[in-house]
Design a protein around this motif. Structure first.
Motif, PDB file in Angstrom:
ATOM      1  N   CYS A   1     -24.407  32.187  83.473  1.00 33.61           N
ATOM      2  CA  CYS A   1     -24.055  30.802  83.141  1.00 33.61           C
ATOM      3  C   CYS A   1     -25.205  29.856  83.487  1.00 33.61           C
ATOM      4  N   ALA A   2     -25.852  30.099  84.607  1.00 34.69           N
ATOM      5  CA  ALA A   2     -26.985  29.255  85.010  1.00 34.69           C
ATOM      6  C   ALA A   2     -28.106  29.342  83.984  1.00 34.69           C
ATOM      7  N   ILE A   3     -28.387  30.539  83.497  1.00 30.83           N
ATOM      8  CA  ILE A   3     -29.432  30.705  82.484  1.00 30.83           C
ATOM      9  C   ILE A   3     -29.046  29.955  81.213  1.00 30.83           C
ATOM     10  N   ALA A   4     -27.827  30.185  80.741  1.00 30.73           N
ATOM     11  CA  ALA A   4     -27.379  29.555  79.501  1.00 30.73           C
ATOM     12  C   ALA A   4     -27.395  28.025  79.612  1.00 30.73           C
ATOM     13  N   LEU A   5     -26.806  27.487  80.669  1.00 35.85           N
ATOM     14  CA  LEU A   5     -26.768  26.032  80.823  1.00 35.85           C
ATOM     15  C   LEU A   5     -28.156  25.456  81.060  1.00 35.85           C
ATOM     16  N   GLY A   6     -28.939  26.148  81.864  1.00 35.84           N
ATOM     17  CA  GLY A   6     -30.287  25.673  82.152  1.00 35.84           C
ATOM     18  C   GLY A   6     -31.170  25.607  80.920  1.00 35.84           C
ATOM     19  N   LEU A   7     -30.910  26.460  79.944  1.00 38.50           N
ATOM     20  CA  LEU A   7     -31.721  26.484  78.723  1.00 38.50           C
ATOM     21  C   LEU A   7     -31.079  25.696  77.580  1.00 38.50           C
ATOM     22  N   GLY A   8     -30.052  24.902  77.896  1.00 43.22           N
ATOM     23  CA  GLY A   8     -29.518  23.960  76.914  1.00 43.22           C
ATOM     24  C   GLY A   8     -28.253  24.353  76.203  1.00 43.22           C
ATOM     25  N   SER A   9     -27.634  25.439  76.598  1.00 41.67           N
ATOM     26  CA  SER A   9     -26.400  25.853  75.940  1.00 41.67           C
ATOM     27  C   SER A   9     -25.287  24.848  76.205  1.00 41.67           C
ATOM     28  N   ASN A  10     -24.344  24.793  75.288  1.00 42.81           N
ATOM     29  CA  ASN A  10     -23.175  23.949  75.422  1.00 42.81           C
ATOM     30  C   ASN A  10     -22.229  24.574  76.438  1.00 42.81           C
ATOM     31  N   ALA A  11     -21.731  23.802  77.382  1.00 40.58           N
ATOM     32  CA  ALA A  11     -20.849  24.326  78.424  1.00 40.58           C
ATOM     33  C   ALA A  11     -19.577  24.929  77.840  1.00 40.58           C
ATOM     34  N   ASN A  12     -19.034  24.338  76.798  1.00 41.43           N
ATOM     35  CA  ASN A  12     -17.789  24.835  76.208  1.00 41.43           C
ATOM     36  C   ASN A  12     -17.960  26.229  75.611  1.00 41.43           C
TER      37      ASN A  12
ATOM     38  N   PRO B   1     -38.199  13.379  82.292  1.00 38.59           N
ATOM     39  CA  PRO B   1     -36.917  13.351  81.577  1.00 38.59           C
ATOM     40  C   PRO B   1     -37.064  13.951  80.182  1.00 38.59           C
ATOM     41  N   ALA B   2     -36.047  14.697  79.757  1.00 39.34           N
ATOM     42  CA  ALA B   2     -36.075  15.357  78.446  1.00 39.34           C
ATOM     43  C   ALA B   2     -34.690  15.306  77.829  1.00 39.34           C
ATOM     44  N   THR B   3     -34.639  15.484  76.525  1.00 36.77           N
ATOM     45  CA  THR B   3     -33.366  15.537  75.815  1.00 36.77           C
ATOM     46  C   THR B   3     -32.956  16.995  75.607  1.00 36.77           C
ATOM     47  N   GLN B   4     -31.689  17.188  75.315  1.00 36.41           N
ATOM     48  CA  GLN B   4     -31.207  18.532  75.010  1.00 36.41           C
ATOM     49  C   GLN B   4     -31.921  19.070  73.773  1.00 36.41           C
ATOM     50  N   ALA B   5     -32.182  18.202  72.799  1.00 36.53           N
ATOM     51  CA  ALA B   5     -32.878  18.620  71.577  1.00 36.53           C
ATOM     52  C   ALA B   5     -34.288  19.110  71.888  1.00 36.53           C
ATOM     53  N   LEU B   6     -34.994  18.433  72.794  1.00 37.78           N
ATOM     54  CA  LEU B   6     -36.345  18.849  73.169  1.00 37.78           C
ATOM     55  C   LEU B   6     -36.310  20.200  73.897  1.00 37.78           C
TER      56      LEU B   6
ATOM     57  N   TYR C   1     -33.993  22.502  73.565  1.00 37.76           N
ATOM     58  CA  TYR C   1     -33.631  23.496  72.558  1.00 37.76           C
ATOM     59  C   TYR C   1     -34.855  23.879  71.716  1.00 37.76           C
ATOM     60  N   GLN C   2     -35.651  22.881  71.330  1.00 40.54           N
ATOM     61  CA  GLN C   2     -36.864  23.132  70.540  1.00 40.54           C
ATOM     62  C   GLN C   2     -37.842  24.007  71.310  1.00 40.54           C
ATOM     63  N   LYS C   3     -38.075  23.696  72.570  1.00 40.56           N
ATOM     64  CA  LYS C   3     -39.007  24.468  73.400  1.00 40.56           C
ATOM     65  C   LYS C   3     -38.518  25.906  73.570  1.00 40.56           C
ATOM     66  N   VAL C   4     -37.231  26.065  73.800  1.00 43.06           N
ATOM     67  CA  VAL C   4     -36.651  27.382  73.986  1.00 43.06           C
ATOM     68  C   VAL C   4     -36.788  28.211  72.701  1.00 43.06           C
ATOM     69  N   GLN C   5     -36.538  27.583  71.553  1.00 44.69           N
ATOM     70  CA  GLN C   5     -36.699  28.278  70.268  1.00 44.69           C
ATOM     71  C   GLN C   5     -38.151  28.694  70.043  1.00 44.69           C
ATOM     72  N   GLU C   6     -39.099  27.819  70.376  1.00 43.44           N
ATOM     73  CA  GLU C   6     -40.527  28.146  70.232  1.00 43.44           C
ATOM     74  C   GLU C   6     -40.898  29.393  71.024  1.00 43.44           C
ATOM     75  N   LEU C   7     -40.210  29.603  72.132  1.00 40.17           N
ATOM     76  CA  LEU C   7     -40.480  30.763  72.982  1.00 40.17           C
ATOM     77  C   LEU C   7     -39.707  32.002  72.538  1.00 40.17           C
ATOM     78  N   GLY C   8     -38.904  31.869  71.491  1.00 39.49           N
ATOM     79  CA  GLY C   8     -38.164  33.011  70.957  1.00 39.49           C
ATOM     80  C   GLY C   8     -36.903  33.360  71.730  1.00 39.49           C
ATOM     81  N   ILE C   9     -36.372  32.409  72.472  1.00 41.92           N
ATOM     82  CA  ILE C   9     -35.163  32.641  73.259  1.00 41.92           C
ATOM     83  C   ILE C   9     -33.955  32.235  72.417  1.00 41.92           C
ATOM     84  N   GLN C  10     -32.956  33.106  72.347  1.00 39.76           N
ATOM     85  CA  GLN C  10     -31.759  32.847  71.545  1.00 39.76           C
ATOM     86  C   GLN C  10     -30.614  32.375  72.438  1.00 39.76           C
ATOM     87  N   VAL C  11     -30.716  31.167  72.930  1.00 39.51           N
ATOM     88  CA  VAL C  11     -29.692  30.660  73.846  1.00 39.51           C
ATOM     89  C   VAL C  11     -28.381  30.378  73.115  1.00 39.51           C
ATOM     90  N   ASN C  12     -28.431  30.217  71.808  1.00 39.07           N
ATOM     91  CA  ASN C  12     -27.204  29.942  71.052  1.00 39.07           C
ATOM     92  C   ASN C  12     -26.506  31.217  70.577  1.00 39.07           C
TER      93      ASN C  12
END
Length: 149
Positions: free
Chosen positions: A49-60, A116-121, A123-134
């Motif tokens: 859960c920490a990994i998912a939330l930390g990388l921008g996943s939706n809590a729900n 400070p960063a947005t969830q969109a930023l 998510y973009q960085k995580v995608q650039e690194l090839g991480i499938q958090v979604n």
């Protein structure tokens, strides 16, 4: 830390503070296969859960409660998760993403490399690194993934 054996986007460090069952804990995965084992209730899912939330996943999406506030340790008002990722190219700085969580407001905020960063930023960085958090199959327990079929 020598990170030469780690691939870009690898998780170098997960730090949790007032997060579910952890008052303050840090996990440092190795560069290859990592296995988290332990009895029920020992905190294995908390790390996921920490990994998912930390990388921008939706809590729900994690099906553990209503929003990010429920991830704050009982009797605490605030908590946070910090994830350090290996940079995209050799010589790049590592990326540190922090997500602060508030119980009462059920809100969170992000920082990337201390700014400070947005969830969109994030998510973009995580995608650039090839991480499938979604990809929920990555983070949900087996019995929930089995319901997909």
């Amino acid at each position: 830390t020598d990170t030469m054996d780690y691939k870009p986007g690898s998780i170098l460090r997960i730090r949790m503070h007032n997060f579910l069952t952890y008052g303050d804990a840090e996990v440092k995965p190795g560069p290859r296969l990592n296995v988290v084992v332990g009895p029920n209730g020992s905190g294995k899912s908390t790390i996921l859960c920490a990994i998912a939330l930390g990388l921008g996943s939706n809590a729900n999406a994690l099906e553990r409660g209503d929003g990010v506030g429920c991830f704050v340790m009982r009797d605490k008002e605030k908590g946070w998760v910090e994830i350090e990722l290996k940079g995209k190219r050799e010589g790049d700085r590592n990326i540190v993403i922090r997500r602060d969580l508030e119980r009462a407001s059920n809100r969170s905020s992000y920082k990337m490399d201390g700014e400070p960063a947005t969830q969109a930023l994030i998510y973009q960085k995580v995608q650039e690194l090839g991480i499938q958090v979604n990809n929920l199959c990555t983070f949900l327990p087996q019995e929930k993934v089995g319901k997909f079929t």
